[in-house]
Design a protein around this motif. Structure first.
Motif, mmCIF file in Angstrom:
data_model
loop_
_atom_site.group_PDB
_atom_site.id
_atom_site.type_symbol
_atom_site.label_atom_id
_atom_site.label_comp_id
_atom_site.label_asym_id
_atom_site.label_seq_id
_atom_site.Cartn_x
_atom_site.Cartn_y
_atom_site.Cartn_z
ATOM 1 N N SER A 109 -23.734 7.517 -9.510
ATOM 2 C CA SER A 109 -23.536 6.228 -8.852
ATOM 3 C C SER A 109 -24.497 6.041 -7.677
ATOM 4 N N SER A 110 -25.010 7.149 -7.132
ATOM 5 C CA SER A 110 -25.954 7.044 -6.010
ATOM 6 C C SER A 110 -27.411 7.157 -6.443
ATOM 7 N N GLY A 111 -27.673 7.225 -7.745
ATOM 8 C CA GLY A 111 -29.054 7.272 -8.240
ATOM 9 C C GLY A 111 -29.285 8.426 -9.196
ATOM 10 N N ASN A 112 -30.540 8.628 -9.544
ATOM 11 C CA ASN A 112 -30.922 9.709 -10.452
ATOM 12 C C ASN A 112 -31.091 11.014 -9.682
ATOM 13 N N MET A 113 -30.570 12.083 -10.259
ATOM 14 C CA MET A 113 -30.708 13.412 -9.680
ATOM 15 C C MET A 113 -31.461 14.282 -10.681
ATOM 16 N N ASP A 114 -32.312 15.161 -10.165
ATOM 17 C CA ASP A 114 -33.048 16.106 -10.998
ATOM 18 C C ASP A 114 -32.531 17.494 -10.658
ATOM 19 N N VAL A 115 -31.857 18.118 -11.614
ATOM 20 C CA VAL A 115 -31.264 19.435 -11.418
ATOM 21 C C VAL A 115 -32.125 20.457 -12.147
ATOM 22 N N LYS A 116 -32.617 21.447 -11.419
ATOM 23 C CA LYS A 116 -33.398 22.532 -12.013
ATOM 24 C C LYS A 116 -32.455 23.685 -12.296
ATOM 25 N N VAL A 117 -32.369 24.064 -13.567
ATOM 26 C CA VAL A 117 -31.483 25.139 -14.007
ATOM 27 C C VAL A 117 -32.347 26.287 -14.512
ATOM 28 N N ASP A 118 -32.099 27.485 -14.004
ATOM 29 C CA ASP A 118 -32.831 28.676 -14.415
ATOM 30 C C ASP A 118 -32.637 28.882 -15.916
#
Length: 133
Positions: A109-118
């Protein structure tokens, strides 16, 4: 004898002055390059799977990276969603300066998030806002 002592003191003072000038030069060159003595490498994390950077295209590299990933793309998405609830978007297996990671985009709801997962152990390494899209 006094002349020898004065010569030794002069040489010592000169050496200290030269060392001070060298130290000042190192500081000014660090600030000239914008680092101010700090290492500004991105990303700031290190994954459990580290490889050399390559010159392959993104598609070639994504295929080559599969051999290093020990978790699936779906597992990476699930891990990212546990950290940031939302709607999953684009998922890519990437080489981030030698770190093999899944990049999982999540729409919140607050925008796009980029999550880096090992890609090796499934730990979340980084979460960034990605509102440029």
């Amino acid at each position: 004898m006094i002349a020898c002592a004065l010569l030794a003191v002069s040489l010592a003072v000169g050496a200290i002055g030269t060392a001070g000038a060298l130290h000042t030069d190192k500081l000014s060159s660090a600030s000239d390059n914008g680092l101010d003595g700090q290492d500004a490498q991105e990303p700031a994390y290190t994954s459990s799977v580290v490889i050399q950077d390559s010159t392959m295209t993104e598609n070639q590299e994504a295929q080559a990276l599969q051999q290093y990933a020990t978790i699936s793309q779906q597992t990476a998405v699930n891990v990212a969603l546990n950290e940031i609830p939302g709607t999953p978007g684009k998922v890519e297996l990437e080489n981030e300066n030698g770190n093999v990671v899944y990049s999982v985009e999540i729409l919140t709801s607050s925008g796009n998030m980029d999550v880096k997962v090992d890609a090796g152990n499934g730990q979340v390494l980084s979460i960034d806002t990605n509102n440029e899209d």
